[in-house]
Design an enzyme around this catalytic site. Structure first.
Site, PDB file in Angstrom:
ATOM      1  N   LYS A  92       0.794  -1.225   0.000  1.00  0.00           N
ATOM      2  CA  LYS A  92       0.000   0.000   0.000  1.00  0.00           C
ATOM      3  C   LYS A  92       0.831   1.282   0.000  1.00  0.00           C
ATOM      4  O   LYS A  92       0.274   2.379  -0.045  1.00  0.00           O
ATOM      5  CB  LYS A  92      -1.006  -0.015   1.160  1.00  0.00           C
ATOM      6  CG  LYS A  92      -2.143  -1.017   0.965  1.00  0.00           C
ATOM      7  CD  LYS A  92      -3.277  -0.786   1.957  1.00  0.00           C
ATOM      8  CE  LYS A  92      -4.485  -1.674   1.671  1.00  0.00           C
ATOM      9  NZ  LYS A  92      -4.315  -3.067   2.107  1.00  0.00           N
ATOM     10  N   LYS A 135      -3.009  -1.075  10.626  1.00  0.00           N
ATOM     11  CA  LYS A 135      -3.054  -2.157   9.634  1.00  0.00           C
ATOM     12  C   LYS A 135      -1.717  -2.282   8.935  1.00  0.00           C
ATOM     13  O   LYS A 135      -0.942  -1.314   8.878  1.00  0.00           O
ATOM     14  CB  LYS A 135      -4.184  -1.913   8.634  1.00  0.00           C
ATOM     15  CG  LYS A 135      -4.120  -0.609   7.846  1.00  0.00           C
ATOM     16  CD  LYS A 135      -5.367  -0.452   6.966  1.00  0.00           C
ATOM     17  CE  LYS A 135      -5.398   0.898   6.282  1.00  0.00           C
ATOM     18  NZ  LYS A 135      -6.635   1.106   5.497  1.00  0.00           N
ATOM     19  N   SER A 142      -8.721  -7.701   5.086  1.00  0.00           N
ATOM     20  CA  SER A 142      -8.880  -7.098   6.425  1.00  0.00           C
ATOM     21  C   SER A 142      -8.228  -7.911   7.537  1.00  0.00           C
ATOM     22  O   SER A 142      -8.583  -7.789   8.707  1.00  0.00           O
ATOM     23  CB  SER A 142     -10.364  -6.889   6.780  1.00  0.00           C
ATOM     24  OG  SER A 142     -11.059  -6.252   5.764  1.00  0.00           O
ATOM     25  N   GLN A 176      -4.147   5.172  10.659  1.00  0.00           N
ATOM     26  CA  GLN A 176      -5.123   6.102  10.060  1.00  0.00           C
ATOM     27  C   GLN A 176      -6.198   6.418  11.089  1.00  0.00           C
ATOM     28  O   GLN A 176      -6.541   5.574  11.914  1.00  0.00           O
ATOM     29  CB  GLN A 176      -5.811   5.454   8.839  1.00  0.00           C
ATOM     30  CG  GLN A 176      -4.878   5.127   7.704  1.00  0.00           C
ATOM     31  CD  GLN A 176      -5.594   4.437   6.547  1.00  0.00           C
ATOM     32  OE1 GLN A 176      -6.649   3.822   6.727  1.00  0.00           O
ATOM     33  NE2 GLN A 176      -5.004   4.523   5.358  1.00  0.00           N
ATOM     34  N   VAL A 179     -12.313   6.274   9.699  1.00  0.00           N
ATOM     35  CA  VAL A 179     -13.213   7.105   8.895  1.00  0.00           C
ATOM     36  C   VAL A 179     -14.650   6.770   9.307  1.00  0.00           C
ATOM     37  O   VAL A 179     -15.160   5.693   9.003  1.00  0.00           O
ATOM     38  CB  VAL A 179     -13.000   6.844   7.389  1.00  0.00           C
ATOM     39  CG1 VAL A 179     -13.963   7.672   6.553  1.00  0.00           C
ATOM     40  CG2 VAL A 179     -11.550   7.133   6.996  1.00  0.00           C
ATOM     41  N   ARG A 222     -19.839  -7.888   4.134  1.00  0.00           N
ATOM     42  CA  ARG A 222     -21.275  -7.725   3.867  1.00  0.00           C
ATOM     43  C   ARG A 222     -21.431  -6.731   2.732  1.00  0.00           C
ATOM     44  O   ARG A 222     -21.177  -5.543   2.892  1.00  0.00           O
ATOM     45  CB  ARG A 222     -21.989  -7.230   5.132  1.00  0.00           C
ATOM     46  CG  ARG A 222     -22.216  -8.341   6.161  1.00  0.00           C
ATOM     47  CD  ARG A 222     -22.631  -7.810   7.509  1.00  0.00           C
ATOM     48  NE  ARG A 222     -21.543  -7.048   8.107  1.00  0.00           N
ATOM     49  CZ  ARG A 222     -21.599  -5.761   8.405  1.00  0.00           C
ATOM     50  NH1 ARG A 222     -22.700  -5.067   8.192  1.00  0.00           N
ATOM     51  NH2 ARG A 222     -20.559  -5.139   8.929  1.00  0.00           N
ATOM     52  N   ARG A 265     -10.451  -2.421  -8.975  1.00  0.00           N
ATOM     53  CA  ARG A 265     -11.529  -2.080  -8.040  1.00  0.00           C
ATOM     54  C   ARG A 265     -11.056  -0.903  -7.200  1.00  0.00           C
ATOM     55  O   ARG A 265      -9.975  -0.962  -6.606  1.00  0.00           O
ATOM     56  CB  ARG A 265     -11.873  -3.271  -7.150  1.00  0.00           C
ATOM     57  CG  ARG A 265     -13.244  -3.127  -6.496  1.00  0.00           C
ATOM     58  CD  ARG A 265     -13.499  -4.248  -5.510  1.00  0.00           C
ATOM     59  NE  ARG A 265     -12.930  -3.937  -4.217  1.00  0.00           N
ATOM     60  CZ  ARG A 265     -12.635  -4.838  -3.285  1.00  0.00           C
ATOM     61  NH1 ARG A 265     -12.840  -6.114  -3.497  1.00  0.00           N
ATOM     62  NH2 ARG A 265     -12.129  -4.456  -2.125  1.00  0.00           N
ATOM     63  N   GLU A 280      -8.362   2.267  -0.981  1.00  0.00           N
ATOM     64  CA  GLU A 280      -7.509   1.238  -1.570  1.00  0.00           C
ATOM     65  C   GLU A 280      -7.787   1.151  -3.065  1.00  0.00           C
ATOM     66  O   GLU A 280      -8.932   1.288  -3.488  1.00  0.00           O
ATOM     67  CB  GLU A 280      -7.868  -0.099  -0.898  1.00  0.00           C
ATOM     68  CG  GLU A 280      -7.014  -1.245  -1.277  1.00  0.00           C
ATOM     69  CD  GLU A 280      -7.397  -2.527  -0.527  1.00  0.00           C
ATOM     70  OE1 GLU A 280      -6.616  -3.462  -0.617  1.00  0.00           O
ATOM     71  OE2 GLU A 280      -8.462  -2.592   0.106  1.00  0.00           O
ATOM     72  N   GLU A 282      -7.478  -1.633  -5.676  1.00  0.00           N
ATOM     73  CA  GLU A 282      -7.257  -3.085  -5.708  1.00  0.00           C
ATOM     74  C   GLU A 282      -6.992  -3.523  -7.136  1.00  0.00           C
ATOM     75  O   GLU A 282      -7.922  -3.654  -7.931  1.00  0.00           O
ATOM     76  CB  GLU A 282      -8.527  -3.787  -5.208  1.00  0.00           C
ATOM     77  CG  GLU A 282      -8.702  -3.757  -3.715  1.00  0.00           C
ATOM     78  CD  GLU A 282      -8.243  -5.058  -3.087  1.00  0.00           C
ATOM     79  OE1 GLU A 282      -7.405  -5.754  -3.700  1.00  0.00           O
ATOM     80  OE2 GLU A 282      -8.720  -5.380  -2.001  1.00  0.00           O
TER      81      GLU A 282
END
Ligand SMILES: Nc1ncnc2c1ncn2[C@@H]1O[C@H](COP(=O)(O)OP(=O)(O)O)[C@@H](O)[C@H]1O
Ligand SMILES: [Mg+2]
Length: 310
Positions: A92, A135, A142, A176, A179, A222, A265, A280, A282
């Site tokens: 990242k 992270k 995740s 971070q 958010v 989800r 993505r 991100e 992806e």
């Protein structure tokens, strides 16, 4: 007849459910498509016309091995997305390049394992208020990701332990602010296929507390269908263009990635000012959620077959 490998990981030898649908759609188009475990030493990668990276979600703790594998495949077959994308996008730190190119990202503190951080030094790098996230810079699904509360001493202590655990394993830590809109508006994922916008999905919040370790190679998400705003699709398209320009301008101006990306993505959240920001980009192994948008599976399968036959 094209032979296509859908690369997956040993924990998901028969692919994630979404990609099983892709395999069937490829078969329906006359291609010979199969799930192949990326680190299976017995595989003859040269026997495939195209190797499409899909659910290879176990590389976060051995990225070097994964990139080495991608180099091997790139030498003997065609890799999608291509090798330079895999090299760049599995870490990242690429977010900094996109930020330099004018893409708004989630503000991040980078803690590098090459430096020694005392507990005190970590403490001073965490926000003084609100919730925050720890992270790893190399991550998927995740995993190894936690949410902490700034004013709670116990939570701060757990965040320090988490950061130390990652740094001790030689991993870069990202800090971070949490958010908040992820809990309310949710995170949006905008999918591009062969360079064209295809569809969007809404992702519920993933983090409810400290990292406690998760069984498996990803946390269950989800997701639901989403009709995005035009402005946000344009923001997402801008991020993809910035990535393309990045490859086009490296190495003496030679375009390292001349074709449109087979898939991209763009994960977007809303900051406190109501503006879209990139969580991100992806480009390696994103779930594409083709089951949540009419026509998406067909578009993706067509694009894969076209790439394999090109
Ligand atoms: N700063 C943040 N604020 C709110 N949620 C976050 C933040 N960073 C990560 N998350 C949550 O954790 C998930 C995984 O983080 P992400 O950066 O997308 O890494 P990866 O998907 O590669 O593991 C996100 O989808 C989001 O739900
Ligand atoms: Mg993500």
């Amino acid at each position: 007849m094209s032979r296509i490998a859908l690369a997956t990981c040993a924990a998901l030898p028969d692919l994630h459910a979404d990609d099983a649908l892709v395999r069937d759609a490829l078969a329906a188009r006359g291609a010979e498509a199969e799930a192949v475990v990326w680190d299976d030493p017995t595989v003859d990668w040269a026997s495939y016309d195209l190797v499409v990276i899909r659910s290879t979600w176990d590389y976060a703790q051995r990225r070097a091995e994964f990139v080495e594998w991608a180099r091997l495949v790139d030498r003997v077959s065609r890799l999608a997305n291509p090798l330079p994308v895999v090299e760049w996008s599995t870490d990242k730190h690429y977010l900094r390049d996109l930020e330099s190119a004018g893409v708004r990202i989630v503000p991040t503190q980078w803690l590098e394992p090459s430096r020694v951080f005392t507990s005190r030094a970590l403490h001073t790098r965490f926000p003084a208020s609100g919730d925050f996230v720890i992270k790893p810079a190399v991550s998927a699904g995740s995993i190894d990701t936690g949410r902490y509360t700034a004013i709670d001493a116990g939570s701060r202590g757990l965040a320090i332990s988490h950061a130390k655990r990652l740094l001790g394993a030689g991993r870069t830590v990202m800090v971070q602010r949490y958010v908040g809109s992820v809990d309310t508006a949710g995170e949006r994922a905008h999918v591009f296929i062969a360079g064209e916008y295809s569809h969007s999905v809404l992702k519920g919040a993933m983090l409810d507390g400290p990292d406690v370790g998760v069984e498996g190679v990803y946390r269950e998400e989800r997701m639901s269908p989403l009709v995005p705003s035009d402005g946000e699709v344009e923001f997402a398209a801008q991020a993809v263009r910035a990535a393309r320009r990045y490859f086009g301008t490296s190495a003496d101006g030679v375009d390292l990635v001349p074709e449109p990306l087979l898939y991209a993505r763009v994960d977007v959240v809303t900051d406190d000012d109501g503006e879209p920001v990139l969580m991100e980009l992806e480009l390696v192994e994103p779930s594409l959620f083709t089951d949540l948008a009419p026509g998406a599976l067909e578009r993706f399968a067509d694009a894969v077959v076209a790439r394999a036959e090109a």
